[in-house]
Design an enzyme around this catalytic site. Sequence first.
Site, mmCIF file in Angstrom:
data_model
loop_
_atom_site.group_PDB
_atom_site.id
_atom_site.type_symbol
_atom_site.label_atom_id
_atom_site.label_comp_id
_atom_site.label_asym_id
_atom_site.label_seq_id
_atom_site.Cartn_x
_atom_site.Cartn_y
_atom_site.Cartn_z
ATOM 1 N N ASP A 139 0.837 -1.082 0.349
ATOM 2 C CA ASP A 139 -0.141 -0.348 -0.206
ATOM 3 C C ASP A 139 0.983 0.968 0.201
ATOM 4 O OD1 ASP A 139 -2.311 -1.297 -0.195
ATOM 5 O OD2 ASP A 139 -2.950 -0.551 2.858
ATOM 6 N N LEU A 174 -1.965 -8.068 -0.742
ATOM 7 C CA LEU A 174 -1.287 -8.456 -1.374
ATOM 8 C C LEU A 174 0.336 -7.334 -1.132
ATOM 9 C CD1 LEU A 174 -3.267 -7.530 -4.324
ATOM 10 C CD2 LEU A 174 -2.283 -9.870 -3.658
ATOM 11 N N ASP A 247 -16.875 -6.023 4.717
ATOM 12 C CA ASP A 247 -16.651 -7.111 3.766
ATOM 13 C C ASP A 247 -18.252 -7.853 2.883
ATOM 14 O OD1 ASP A 247 -14.301 -7.119 4.846
ATOM 15 O OD2 ASP A 247 -14.917 -7.952 6.373
HETATM 16 C C1 B12 Z 1 -7.788 3.319 -2.344
HETATM 17 C C2 B12 Z 1 -7.698 1.766 -2.504
HETATM 18 C C3 B12 Z 1 -9.029 1.282 -1.691
HETATM 19 C C4 B12 Z 1 -10.098 2.547 -1.492
HETATM 20 C C5 B12 Z 1 -10.762 2.184 -3.162
HETATM 21 C C6 B12 Z 1 -11.231 0.469 -4.077
HETATM 22 C C7 B12 Z 1 -10.420 0.825 -5.602
HETATM 23 N N1 B12 Z 1 -11.300 -0.248 -6.095
HETATM 24 O O1 B12 Z 1 -10.135 1.419 -5.606
HETATM 25 C C8 B12 Z 1 -11.090 2.022 -1.016
HETATM 26 C C9 B12 Z 1 -10.679 2.843 0.181
HETATM 27 C C10 B12 Z 1 -12.623 2.466 -1.109
HETATM 28 C C11 B12 Z 1 -10.746 0.698 -0.457
HETATM 29 C C12 B12 Z 1 -11.300 -0.140 -0.076
HETATM 30 C C13 B12 Z 1 -11.166 -2.211 -0.096
HETATM 31 N N2 B12 Z 1 -9.984 -1.767 -0.202
HETATM 32 CO CO1 B12 Z 1 -8.909 -1.320 -1.038
HETATM 33 N N3 B12 Z 1 -6.975 -0.620 -1.827
HETATM 34 C C14 B12 Z 1 -7.101 0.322 -2.022
HETATM 35 C C15 B12 Z 1 -5.184 0.979 -2.885
HETATM 36 C C16 B12 Z 1 -4.638 2.031 -1.605
HETATM 37 C C17 B12 Z 1 -5.232 1.374 -4.512
HETATM 38 C C18 B12 Z 1 -5.985 0.132 -5.046
HETATM 39 C C19 B12 Z 1 -5.980 1.669 -6.165
HETATM 40 O O2 B12 Z 1 -5.178 1.363 -7.074
HETATM 41 N N4 B12 Z 1 -7.378 1.939 -6.994
HETATM 42 C C20 B12 Z 1 -7.236 2.429 -8.124
HETATM 43 C C21 B12 Z 1 -8.311 1.787 -9.208
HETATM 44 C C22 B12 Z 1 -8.287 3.097 -10.104
HETATM 45 O O3 B12 Z 1 -7.530 1.033 -9.521
HETATM 46 P P1 B12 Z 1 -8.645 -0.257 -9.862
HETATM 47 O O4 B12 Z 1 -9.524 -0.912 -9.110
HETATM 48 O O5 B12 Z 1 -7.537 -2.279 -9.907
HETATM 49 O O6 B12 Z 1 -8.736 0.582 -11.176
HETATM 50 C C23 B12 Z 1 -9.167 -0.858 -12.461
HETATM 51 C C24 B12 Z 1 -10.789 -1.159 -12.498
HETATM 52 O O7 B12 Z 1 -11.137 0.436 -12.255
HETATM 53 C C25 B12 Z 1 -10.669 -0.444 -13.762
HETATM 54 N N5 B12 Z 1 -11.930 -0.681 -14.578
HETATM 55 C C26 B12 Z 1 -12.256 1.062 -14.390
HETATM 56 N N6 B12 Z 1 -13.127 1.560 -15.313
HETATM 57 C C27 B12 Z 1 -13.022 0.334 -16.116
HETATM 58 C C28 B12 Z 1 -13.639 -0.114 -17.506
HETATM 59 C C29 B12 Z 1 -13.599 -1.519 -17.713
HETATM 60 C C30 B12 Z 1 -15.054 -2.008 -19.080
HETATM 61 C C31 B12 Z 1 -13.027 -2.593 -16.906
HETATM 62 C C32 B12 Z 1 -13.256 -3.878 -18.191
HETATM 63 C C33 B12 Z 1 -12.081 -1.843 -16.233
HETATM 64 C C34 B12 Z 1 -12.350 -0.845 -16.152
HETATM 65 O O8 B12 Z 1 -9.217 -0.644 -14.254
HETATM 66 C C35 B12 Z 1 -8.976 -0.158 -12.836
HETATM 67 C C36 B12 Z 1 -7.149 0.035 -13.891
HETATM 68 O O9 B12 Z 1 -6.747 -1.208 -13.454
HETATM 69 C C37 B12 Z 1 -5.413 -0.691 -2.618
HETATM 70 C C38 B12 Z 1 -3.465 -1.098 -2.933
HETATM 71 C C39 B12 Z 1 -2.671 -0.518 -4.140
HETATM 72 N N7 B12 Z 1 -1.538 -0.334 -3.456
HETATM 73 O O10 B12 Z 1 -2.896 -1.179 -5.016
HETATM 74 C C40 B12 Z 1 -5.856 -1.381 -1.762
HETATM 75 C C41 B12 Z 1 -6.339 -2.402 -1.452
HETATM 76 C C42 B12 Z 1 -6.560 -2.761 -3.518
HETATM 77 N N8 B12 Z 1 -7.226 -2.948 -0.672
HETATM 78 C C43 B12 Z 1 -7.801 -3.808 -0.039
HETATM 79 C C44 B12 Z 1 -8.960 -4.198 0.619
HETATM 80 C C45 B12 Z 1 -8.708 -5.350 0.903
HETATM 81 C C46 B12 Z 1 -10.040 -3.168 1.005
HETATM 82 C C47 B12 Z 1 -11.392 -3.682 1.467
HETATM 83 C C48 B12 Z 1 -11.583 -5.408 0.815
HETATM 84 C C49 B12 Z 1 -11.088 -3.391 3.205
HETATM 85 C C50 B12 Z 1 -12.519 -3.695 3.732
HETATM 86 N N9 B12 Z 1 -12.923 -4.925 3.828
HETATM 87 O O11 B12 Z 1 -13.375 -2.744 3.959
HETATM 88 C C51 B12 Z 1 -12.130 -2.926 0.130
HETATM 89 C C52 B12 Z 1 -12.881 -3.165 -0.767
HETATM 90 C C53 B12 Z 1 -13.065 -2.415 -1.627
HETATM 91 C C54 B12 Z 1 -13.496 -2.563 -2.573
HETATM 92 N N10 B12 Z 1 -14.504 -3.161 -3.405
HETATM 93 O O12 B12 Z 1 -12.501 -2.164 -3.536
HETATM 94 C C55 B12 Z 1 -6.564 -4.705 -0.577
HETATM 95 C C56 B12 Z 1 -7.109 -6.067 -2.018
HETATM 96 C C57 B12 Z 1 -6.541 -7.440 -1.066
HETATM 97 C C58 B12 Z 1 -7.182 -8.060 -2.419
HETATM 98 N N11 B12 Z 1 -7.441 -9.664 -2.575
HETATM 99 O O13 B12 Z 1 -7.478 -7.779 -3.966
HETATM 100 C C59 B12 Z 1 -5.248 -4.264 -1.325
HETATM 101 C C60 B12 Z 1 -4.705 -4.329 -2.476
HETATM 102 C C61 B12 Z 1 -3.636 -3.479 -0.236
HETATM 103 C C62 B12 Z 1 -3.466 -4.531 0.176
HETATM 104 N N12 B12 Z 1 -1.821 -3.952 -0.229
HETATM 105 O O14 B12 Z 1 -4.009 -5.469 0.194
HETATM 106 N N13 B12 Z 1 -9.882 0.489 -0.799
HETATM 107 S S1 SF4 Z 2 -20.035 -4.384 -0.575
HETATM 108 FE FE1 SF4 Z 2 -20.094 -2.204 -1.327
HETATM 109 S S2 SF4 Z 2 -19.820 -0.946 -0.412
HETATM 110 FE FE2 SF4 Z 2 -19.395 -2.993 0.822
HETATM 111 S S3 SF4 Z 2 -16.742 -3.119 0.052
HETATM 112 FE FE3 SF4 Z 2 -17.299 -3.261 -1.826
HETATM 113 S S4 SF4 Z 2 -17.817 -2.396 -2.497
HETATM 114 FE FE4 SF4 Z 2 -17.147 -1.683 -0.768
#
Ligand code: B12
Ligand code: SF4
Length: 380
Positions: A139, A174, A247
């Site tokens: 992270d 991760l 979760d």
């Molecule tokens: C910011 C962040 C958050 C934010 C934003 C979540 C998000 N999805 O990005 C918030 C605070 C909401 C969050 C929540 C959680 N997080 Co978090 N988070 C991060 C962090 C620091 C960065 C993630 C990131 O870069 N996001 C930016 C977006 C752009 O990334 P992305 O979603 O992968 O983006 C892709 C998609 O959007 C896709 N996309 C976009 N448009 C389109 C369109 C189409 C058509 C398609 C196909 C795809 C697509 O492409 C993008 C680029 O690949 C990471 C650690 C890290 N450095 O990676 C941990 C991380 C992802 N989190 C983690 C965890 C555990 C959680 C939670 C479960 C915690 C909890 N229990 O509350 C929740 C889960 C929520 C969820 N469903 O995502 C773990 C996940 C472990 C795993 N098994 O994957 C990580 C990896 C931390 C770690 N080191 O372990 N998190």
């Molecule tokens: S169920 Fe919805 S609100 Fe809860 S961690 Fe997943 S995306 Fe976020």
Amino acid sequence: MNSSINYQELAEKIKLWGQELGFAQVGICDIDLTEHEEKLQAWLDNNYHGNMEYMAKHGLDRARPQAIHPGSIRVISARMNYLPAEAKFAKILKQPKHAFVSRYALGRDYHKLMRKRLKQLGDRIKDYCQEFEFRPFVDSAPILERPLAQNAGLGWVGKHSLLINPKAGSWFFLGELLVNIPLPIDTPADNQCGHCVACLKICPTQAIVAPYVVDARRCISYLTIELRDAIPKELRPLMGNRIYGCDDCQLICPWNKFGQLTQEDDFSPRQHLDNVELLTLFAWDEDSFLSKTQGSPIRRIGFECWQRNIAVALGNAPYDLSIVQALKAKREHSTPMVIEHIDWALEQHEIKAKQQIIPTNERLQARLIRSIEKGMPRDA
Ligand code: B12
Ligand code: SF4
């Protein structure tokens, strides 16, 4: 590069050492994330990151590991299970007067623990291979950890955007080492979500706006952990008793029937956070909060956001005089932001109290009308 090193053999050793250090799995990939750049930019352009300035700040560097650690040519990606035994998810989610804390946050903060292990892994590799340079991340760097882990063969990015492993579900963290040696790379994992959309449907706030795309501004994890301001009023009732993280999208995921328990004692619940009443936590003052959350990830949200989150959950609990009294008592010495959430919670209880009285009144009125009617002359 040192031609005397057998990189194939070294890669095998790295995976073994990783397991010895407590990682459930280790994989290797190159640093090419160009296919993610456009989507990452679209995500940022949509403001899905909300107030997480650090997400916007680094922009596309998140998809360019070489920008973060020049000289890197490979990523060693590792995952570590965090689910404690007897996670009691459903039990707590069904008890609205109890606090639900996301299962990753019940014990010790994972960042330090994992970084230390990754550093140990790096040091072992360095002992074996002198020209090896590395930087561990959990992270801690602006880097797309999930796509990297997918490329390293650890699983696939599911529709809730988390990494799913076919043999271990998604209850793991991760972390990675960015490295400068030409290790052989693993085969990326295939996506096996199929037609399932269970996570999109179950999300309480509809934060998964399309498969693979999470609007963080709606995600309860963001609202309770990342947001430092007031929680939008329209989302508060949807949060239920979730006071730190969420979760639900993982709980519903069918792949989590293969979820693995953690081997780390440090991830065991502290302060009974896996089964504790909201009122018990609301009673903590700032000193208790700071001492009881020492070494826990919860500490970083601070006392104010902690109280804000509990106030919302108390507002969502069924009517209870002791909750109303606790809210009123806290109101006396809280910050303006917490007071605003307490007032909201009190309003919810006023509404619930009325709802409880009104049906009784209606029943009484109906009985009264019936008895009056019975005693009245036919032509009245
Ligand atoms: C910011 C962040 C958050 C934010 C934003 C979540 C998000 N999805 O990005 C918030 C605070 C909401 C969050 C929540 C959680 N997080 Co978090 N988070 C991060 C962090 C620091 C960065 C993630 C990131 O870069 N996001 C930016 C977006 C752009 O990334 P992305 O979603 O992968 O983006 C892709 C998609 O959007 C896709 N996309 C976009 N448009 C389109 C369109 C189409 C058509 C398609 C196909 C795809 C697509 O492409 C993008 C680029 O690949 C990471 C650690 C890290 N450095 O990676 C941990 C991380 C992802 N989190 C983690 C965890 C555990 C959680 C939670 C479960 C915690 C909890 N229990 O509350 C929740 C889960 C929520 C969820 N469903 O995502 C773990 C996940 C472990 C795993 N098994 O994957 C990580 C990896 C931390 C770690 N080191 O372990 N998190
Ligand atoms: S169920 Fe919805 S609100 Fe809860 S961690 Fe997943 S995306 Fe976020």
